[in-house]
Design a protein around this motif. Structure first.
Motif, PDB file in Angstrom:
ATOM      1  N   ARG A  89       0.880  -1.174   0.000  1.00 47.35           N
ATOM      2  CA  ARG A  89       0.000   0.000   0.000  1.00 47.35           C
ATOM      3  C   ARG A  89       0.911   1.216   0.000  1.00 47.35           C
ATOM      4  NH1 ARG A  89      -5.380  -0.346   1.120  1.00 47.35           N
ATOM      5  NH2 ARG A  89      -6.051  -2.361   1.890  1.00 47.35           N
ATOM      6  N   VAL A  90       0.747   2.045  -1.018  1.00 44.07           N
ATOM      7  CA  VAL A  90       1.583   3.230  -1.144  1.00 44.07           C
ATOM      8  C   VAL A  90       0.668   4.433  -1.341  1.00 44.07           C
ATOM      9  CG1 VAL A  90       3.461   4.311  -2.419  1.00 44.07           C
ATOM     10  CG2 VAL A  90       3.373   1.817  -2.239  1.00 44.07           C
ATOM     11  N   THR A  91       0.856   5.462  -0.539  1.00 45.35           N
ATOM     12  CA  THR A  91       0.075   6.684  -0.681  1.00 45.35           C
ATOM     13  C   THR A  91       0.911   7.694  -1.450  1.00 45.35           C
ATOM     14  OG1 THR A  91      -1.088   6.264   1.385  1.00 45.35           O
ATOM     15  CG2 THR A  91      -1.150   8.518   0.547  1.00 45.35           C
ATOM     16  N   VAL A  92       0.323   8.214  -2.513  1.00 43.16           N
ATOM     17  CA  VAL A  92       0.993   9.202  -3.361  1.00 43.16           C
ATOM     18  C   VAL A  92       0.067  10.403  -3.538  1.00 43.16           C
ATOM     19  CG1 VAL A  92       2.336   7.469  -4.614  1.00 43.16           C
ATOM     20  CG2 VAL A  92       0.113   8.176  -5.505  1.00 43.16           C
ATOM     21  N   THR A  93       0.646  11.507  -3.950  1.00 41.84           N
ATOM     22  CA  THR A  93      -0.136  12.694  -4.262  1.00 41.84           C
ATOM     23  C   THR A  93       0.052  13.002  -5.734  1.00 41.84           C
ATOM     24  OG1 THR A  93       0.191  13.555  -2.031  1.00 41.84           O
ATOM     25  CG2 THR A  93      -0.539  15.120  -3.699  1.00 41.84           C
ATOM     26  N   VAL A  94      -1.056  13.052  -6.447  1.00 41.43           N
ATOM     27  CA  VAL A  94      -1.036  13.355  -7.880  1.00 41.43           C
ATOM     28  C   VAL A  94      -2.066  14.447  -8.129  1.00 41.43           C
ATOM     29  CG1 VAL A  94      -1.418  12.463 -10.206  1.00 41.43           C
ATOM     30  CG2 VAL A  94      -0.343  11.007  -8.488  1.00 41.43           C
ATOM     31  N   GLY A  95      -1.630  15.521  -8.748  1.00 37.80           N
ATOM     32  CA  GLY A  95      -2.547  16.617  -9.031  1.00 37.80           C
ATOM     33  C   GLY A  95      -3.148  17.231  -7.786  1.00 37.80           C
ATOM     34  N   GLY A  96      -2.377  17.199  -6.692  1.00 40.48           N
ATOM     35  CA  GLY A  96      -2.857  17.771  -5.439  1.00 40.48           C
ATOM     36  C   GLY A  96      -3.786  16.873  -4.646  1.00 40.48           C
ATOM     37  N   LEU A  97      -4.075  15.679  -5.148  1.00 48.88           N
ATOM     38  CA  LEU A  97      -4.962  14.740  -4.453  1.00 48.88           C
ATOM     39  C   LEU A  97      -4.179  13.511  -4.011  1.00 48.88           C
ATOM     40  CD1 LEU A  97      -7.972  14.936  -6.929  1.00 48.88           C
ATOM     41  CD2 LEU A  97      -7.754  16.098  -4.730  1.00 48.88           C
ATOM     42  N   LYS A  98      -4.530  12.986  -2.834  1.00 48.35           N
ATOM     43  CA  LYS A  98      -3.855  11.798  -2.320  1.00 48.35           C
ATOM     44  C   LYS A  98      -4.578  10.534  -2.773  1.00 48.35           C
ATOM     45  CE  LYS A  98      -1.669  13.744   1.684  1.00 48.35           C
ATOM     46  NZ  LYS A  98      -0.549  13.215   2.398  1.00 48.35           N
ATOM     47  N   TYR A  99      -3.778   9.549  -3.148  1.00 50.63           N
ATOM     48  CA  TYR A  99      -4.307   8.253  -3.575  1.00 50.63           C
ATOM     49  C   TYR A  99      -3.516   7.169  -2.858  1.00 50.63           C
ATOM     50  CZ  TYR A  99      -6.309  10.950  -7.409  1.00 50.63           C
ATOM     51  OH  TYR A  99      -7.001  11.872  -8.142  1.00 50.63           O
TER      52      TYR A  99
END
Length: 88
Positions: free
Chosen positions: A4-14
């Protein structure tokens, strides 16, 4: 094993599930972020339009790289065949 990896893309966290390592997933997300900034820098567009245009641009890159790779494989094969003929 999935990570499980949390990333931020386009200002949103996924939070993503990935079989690849955390560093790899972060590199991919960073790449998408750069591409989205490039796309959004071309004018005022919605986040959704930016994401779609970015996806199209990345797919275009992929297809061009795939074609270049296939051309190199073909050239290698031709050179191997030519080399085999010369050996005879």
């Amino acid at each position: 094993m999935q990570n499980r990896v949390t990333v931020t893309v386009g200002g949103l966290k996924y939070t993503l599930l990935a079989t690849e390592g955390e560093d790899y997933v972060h590199r991919v997300a960073a790449y998408v972020n750069v591409k989205m900034r490039e796309t959004s820098g071309q004018g005022s567009i919605s986040q959704m339009d930016c994401a779609i245009l970015t996806a199209i641009n990345i797919a275009d890159e992929r297809f061009k790289e795939q074609e270049a790779s296939e051309n190199l494989r073909r050239q290698i094969k031709e050179l191997q065949e030519e080399s085999a003929k010369l050996k005879l």
